[in-house]
Write a protein that holds these residues in place. Structure first.
Motif, short mmCIF file in Angstrom:
data_model
loop_
_atom_site.label_atom_id
_atom_site.label_comp_id
_atom_site.label_asym_id
_atom_site.label_seq_id
_atom_site.Cartn_x
_atom_site.Cartn_y
_atom_site.Cartn_z
N ILE B 62 1.01 -0.95 0.10
CA ILE B 62 -0.03 -0.10 -0.15
C ILE B 62 0.90 1.22 0.16
CG2 ILE B 62 -1.91 1.11 1.11
CD1 ILE B 62 -2.43 -1.55 2.66
N LEU B 63 0.71 2.28 -0.95
CA LEU B 63 1.59 3.27 -0.83
C LEU B 63 0.81 4.48 -0.82
CD1 LEU B 63 3.76 2.39 -4.27
CD2 LEU B 63 4.49 2.28 -2.00
N VAL B 64 1.19 5.31 0.02
CA VAL B 64 0.14 6.74 0.09
C VAL B 64 1.41 7.76 0.04
CG1 VAL B 64 -0.87 8.16 1.80
CG2 VAL B 64 -1.28 5.56 1.87
N GLN B 65 0.98 8.55 -0.93
CA GLN B 65 1.97 9.54 -1.39
C GLN B 65 3.17 8.92 -1.78
OE1 GLN B 65 0.45 12.10 -2.26
NE2 GLN B 65 1.13 13.80 -0.70
N GLY B 66 3.35 7.95 -2.43
CA GLY B 66 4.50 7.20 -2.85
C GLY B 66 5.36 6.42 -1.73
N LYS B 67 4.82 6.52 -0.25
CA LYS B 67 5.34 5.82 0.58
C LYS B 67 4.56 4.65 1.03
CE LYS B 67 6.32 8.22 4.34
NZ LYS B 67 6.34 9.40 5.29
N SER B 68 5.56 3.67 1.25
CA SER B 68 5.02 2.18 1.51
C SER B 68 4.40 2.28 3.01
CB SER B 68 5.85 1.17 1.41
OG SER B 68 5.33 -0.11 1.75
N VAL B 69 3.26 1.83 3.32
CA VAL B 69 2.39 1.91 4.71
C VAL B 69 2.03 0.56 4.96
CG1 VAL B 69 2.20 4.28 4.91
CG2 VAL B 69 0.54 3.02 3.68
N LYS B 70 1.95 0.25 6.19
CA LYS B 70 1.56 -0.86 6.82
C LYS B 70 0.24 -0.46 7.60
CE LYS B 70 3.85 -5.23 6.37
NZ LYS B 70 5.05 -4.64 5.62
N PHE B 71 -0.93 -1.06 7.62
CA PHE B 71 -1.88 -0.92 8.43
C PHE B 71 -2.38 -2.03 9.33
CE2 PHE B 71 -3.72 2.09 4.86
CZ PHE B 71 -3.07 3.26 5.33
N ASN B 72 -2.07 -1.63 10.41
CA ASN B 72 -2.67 -2.80 11.58
C ASN B 72 -4.01 -2.75 11.93
OD1 ASN B 72 0.11 -4.31 11.47
ND2 ASN B 72 0.84 -2.61 13.00
N ASN B 73 -4.49 -1.75 11.87
CA ASN B 73 -5.78 -1.37 12.27
C ASN B 73 -6.51 -0.28 11.65
OD1 ASN B 73 -5.10 0.63 13.87
ND2 ASN B 73 -4.24 -0.54 15.41
N PRO B 74 -7.83 0.00 11.86
CA PRO B 74 -8.35 1.32 11.31
C PRO B 74 -7.86 2.34 11.67
CG PRO B 74 -10.07 -0.50 11.91
CD PRO B 74 -8.76 -0.98 12.32
N SER B 75 -7.30 2.38 12.89
CA SER B 75 -6.75 3.68 13.42
C SER B 75 -5.68 4.26 12.58
CB SER B 75 -6.28 3.51 14.73
OG SER B 75 -7.40 2.99 15.60
N ASP B 76 -4.76 3.10 12.16
CA ASP B 76 -3.43 3.30 11.46
C ASP B 76 -3.82 3.97 10.13
OD1 ASP B 76 -2.10 2.35 13.35
OD2 ASP B 76 -1.56 0.65 12.24
N ALA B 77 -5.14 3.68 9.56
CA ALA B 77 -5.57 4.36 8.18
C ALA B 77 -6.13 5.57 8.34
CB ALA B 77 -6.59 3.38 7.58
N ALA B 78 -6.92 5.53 9.52
CA ALA B 78 -7.59 6.99 9.92
C ALA B 78 -6.34 8.04 10.06
CB ALA B 78 -8.28 6.97 11.17
N ARG B 79 -5.27 7.77 10.52
CA ARG B 79 -4.25 8.75 10.81
C ARG B 79 -3.86 9.09 9.52
NH1 ARG B 79 -3.07 6.47 15.57
NH2 ARG B 79 -2.23 4.52 14.93
#
Lengths: 296, 520
Positions: B62-79
């Protein structure tokens, strides 16, 4: 003795009998609203009764006794909750285990600390009847309300506090949301299980004080002295439709039945076994009436 | 403004033994409305749950603004500003709309107590800022589906999400509500939000989306600009067939002398007895007939469902089934005297998500499937296979219902209620809820088959198209009263029904007078 004295006497002892019920039901409300059936109320109360009494007799302080009862019961509740939530054990079986564990651990400790597995009676301070002198002589309800000992007043404050915590605090809102829709709590980024654990520990805390309110005024620990009150508290919650006010009312009705059956022993020439069964009969009738009203 | 890329996402569900996603891809451009389209079970929802942090991918990035991110829970995505409105709304009963909107970030006063005034104020402000006209003090259980959706969208907006994922947002809404939703979505887009809608409705996608990605069987078939692709090509991509123009149903001479269900001057008071939820409702549904009842949200459809489902009792009036008082409890649809019931709430009432498909089907008939109190496996197996074949549910009898996609759950319920032999009376509430085009066709075909075998069908639906497509006669509810009953002919147009639903009863209407049964 006039009938009026009899009635106020029954009412006054009903208020006293309501104390442990009210506290246990307040504790049970936390788990109930968090979406769990907490069958361990009975065992948690017993633990509170024993550890509360032991601490009070060791320190000579009622307050420390209450605190010790609450903490010991909370600790057992935490064990029960962890086994259920973290280790995913069946809640019914762990609850049953808590109910079996509490009388056994108290029996073992009673034997080693007090040298007996049966009744332990030791001198501890008596809970003060704090309003007795100032207001206790008021007629009728005044006498009933103000003749209680301090633990009863504490139970009213704590029950109101429990309702406040559940309905007006952030923690309480999360606990209720967990019971109503755990997946929404998870979707909001919280851990439903941690709120369930919090609810279980809180129920332990309240049941601990409920137990202490049995043993401390009596000045003795009697094995199995909770004698079904944890279960009756659970019924009160259902009858009260899981609402704090109605649950308190249900507790009062059960307490009234208990106090009446105490009074009626040896009064009407009815075998005392039948009289003593009154609270349980009332529970049964109330439960079946309550469910049939709800399904209407 | 963020760009988002999902690259080569794989997801395997061991419990059902299926690959939900195989090398799925998606890229989102900031400030655009992006549609993720495909049939039921194509993996759209799973992919979006991964983006919202609700599911974890087995592999892929998953890339957000070109940076690879890992979501462990919905809060991570919400941040990172990513939030999702689920197909099954997650509003919490027992809490107010405002408490739902602010859930998780409530303002508080001393001692961790809720700042109740502050909650209402913040929620109302947020609603006003984005042009929602919802009363935030209301209790969540009293909200209509459209309002629940608004509450969920507001919840994301309040948390400053700028990438909003909406899972089939229109499937439960009325035409008016859909228009309002689209206006809101366009406003949100204009304010710089990125919006993803999961959908399988070609018309909607053309109307609202700037770009779209097509998914099929867990794979990505490609991304398109909506303007570059015709409706026909789009529906071809989704289900491999062109959408045929809608045909009016052939109405049959209904058994008018054989009313199966009769409602006689039903009245139902509203919650606080101030208003009436249903007022003087009389009609009958005859053998071999579909009576469609349509209404906007909060106009009595829900109450009518509750009455016929036995959840509410009328305050006056009576209901008859085959000339006898309407049963308090229904029997399974395949039994003599049984009633088929497809509830509008498929998870709460229609199924038990924590149980298997088979258990969900045989639970309706305890005597037959549980002789001596124990489940008879072979009988259960036979009935289950029969029920899931009706609309080819993609699931095994022993799979847990919670693992099924929304469309598959609906198909399971429809199959259970409409399997052979069909019930004399079928109460179908929003039967097309969340079904893709192919499933919808099969469902409608099956409903008409059941009618042709002589069943009386009462269709409660807020989808005018559905009502027009299936009904022999159409009744319109407005503010709890029957605004009119019309035969489904050339005169029954969408515009006219729409006008009736909004209470605009023009004078030249030649409607069947309400309450008069046609054969009288």
């Amino acid at each position: 003795m006039s009938w009026l004295d009899t009635a106020t006497g029954i009412l006054a002892s009903a208020l006293a009998a309501m104390t442990p019920l009210l506290l246990a039901a307040a504790g049970g409300l936390f788990t109930e609203l968090a979406g769990m059936l907490n069958i361990a109320l009975e065992g948690l109360m017993l633990a509170g009764a024993f550890f509360g009494f032991a601490a009070a007799s060791a320190t000579g302080s009622l307050s420390l006794g209450i605190l010790a009862g609450a903490l010991a019961s909370s600790a057992i509740a935490w064990l029960y909750g962890s086994a259920t939530l973290r280790l995913k054990a069946n809640a019914f079986i762990t609850g049953l285990a808590a109910n079996i564990f509490a009388p056994s651990i108290t029996a073992v400790l009673s034997a080693s600390w007090f040298g007996t597995k049966s009744v332990v009676a030791l001198p501890i301070p008596e809970p003060a009847r704090i309003f007795q002198k100032s207001f206790g002589k008021l007629p009728l309800l005044g006498g009933v309300l103000f003749s209680q000992h301090s633990l009863s007043y504490l139970s009213w404050i704590l029950a109101a506090g429990a309702a406040l915590l559940l309905y007006r605090s952030v923690l309480g809102t999360r606990i209720r949301a967990t019971g109503a829709r755990a997946e929404a709590v998870a979707a909001a980024g919280f851990k439903p299980d941690s709120y369930k654990l919090a609810a279980i520990v809180l129920s332990g805390f309240f049941c601990g004080i409920a137990g202490a309110s049995l043993s401390l005024p009596l000045g003795a620990y009697v094995p199995n002295m909770s004698s079904g009150r944890g279960w009756i508290a659970l019924v009160a919650i259902y009858l009260g439709n899981r609402r704090p006010g109605r649950t308190a009312l249900a507790c009062f009705i059960f307490a009234l039945a208990e106090s009446f059956s105490n009074y009626a022993q040896g009064q009407f020439g009815i075998p005392s076994e039948f009289i003593l069964a009154i609270p349980f009969a009332v529970t049964l009738v109330a439960l079946s009436l309550g469910t049939s009203v709800k399904s209407e | 403004m963020k760009s988002v890329e999902l690259e080569d996402i794989d997801k395997y569900f061991p419990s059902s033994g299926t690959w939900a996603l195989i090398q799925a891809r998606l890229s989102l451009l900031p400030g655009q409305i992006h549609a993720v389209v495909g049939e039921n079970g194509a993996g759209k929802t799973t992919l979006m749950k991964i983006l919202a942090g609700l599911e974890r991918p087995d592999s892929g990035r998953i890339l957000v603004q070109g940076k690879s991110v890992k979501f462990n829970n919905p809060s991570d995505a919400a941040r990172l500003g990513i939030g999702m409105v689920h197909q099954h709304f997650m509003t919490i009963p027992g809490l107010s709309a405002a408490e739902n909107i602010l859930f998780g970030s409530e303002p508080r006063t001393a001692f961790g107590l809720l700042d109740r005034k502050g909650i209402v104020r913040s929620a109302a402000d947020c609603a006003a800022r984005y042009g929602f006209s919802i009363d935030v003090t209301r209790n969540a259980e009293s909200l209509s589906v459209g309002e629940r959706q608004q509450v969920e969208i507001l919840g994301l907006l309040y948390k400053n999400c700028d990438i909003l994922i909406l899972d089939e947002p229109t499937s439960v809404l009325t035409d008016q509500e859909i228009r309002a939703l689209f206006t809101v979505l366009k406003q949100l887009k204009a304010s710089g939000k990125t919006i993803v809608i999961i959908s399988h409705k070609v018309g909607e996608i053309k109307a609202i989306a700037d770009r779209l990605s097509v998914m099929k069987d867990g794979k990505s078939l490609g991304e398109f600009k909506t303007s570059d692709i015709s409706s026909h090509a789009l529906s071809d991509l989704i289900m491999g067939e062109y959408e045929s123009p809608r045909k009016k149903i052939k109405t049959l001479p209904s058994g008018q002398d054989h009313p199966v269900l009769e409602l006689q001057s039903l009245n139902l008071y509203g919650q606080k007895k101030k208003s009436s939820a249903l007022r003087d409702i009389s009609f009958s549904v005859n053998e071999r007939e579909v009576l469609g009842v349509c209404a906007l949200a909060n106009n009595g459809l829900k109450e009518m469902e509750d009455l016929l489902a036995g959840r509410l009792k009328p305050d006056s009036g009576s209901i008859f089934y085959l000339g006898k008082p309407y049963p308090k409890l229904r029997k399974a649809p395949w039994l003599e005297g049984g009633i088929a019931y497809v509830p509008s709430d498929r998870i709460g009432r229609g199924s038990c998500a924590e149980r298997s498909v088979a258990e969900n089907i045989v639970a309706l008939d305890r005597d037959y499937f549980f002789p001596h109190g124990l489940l008879d496996q072979s009988k259960a197996q036979a009935r289950t296979l029969k029920a899931i074949q009706v609309l080819s549910v993609k699931a095994k009898p022993e799979s847990n219902v919670s693992q099924l996609s929304g469309g598959n759950i609906q198909k399971m319920i429809l199959g259970r209620e409409l399997s052979e032999p069909p019930a004399k009376l079928c109460l179908l509430c929003e039967p097309g809820w969340g079904l893709d085009y192919a499933s919808l066709r099969r469902t409608y075909k099956r409903i008409l088959e059941v009618r042709n075998k002589g069943s009386a069908i009462l269709l409660l639906s807020s989808d005018i198209d559905e009502v027009l497509e299936l009904s022999d006669r159409i009744a319109v509810l407005h503010k709890g009263s029957l605004a009119g009953v019309v035969s489904n002919g050339p005169k029954a147009t969408k515009a006219r029904l729409g006008a009736l639903m909004m209470g605009l009863n023009s004078d030249d209407d030649r409607l069947t007078p309400i309450g008069n049964k046609e054969h009288e």
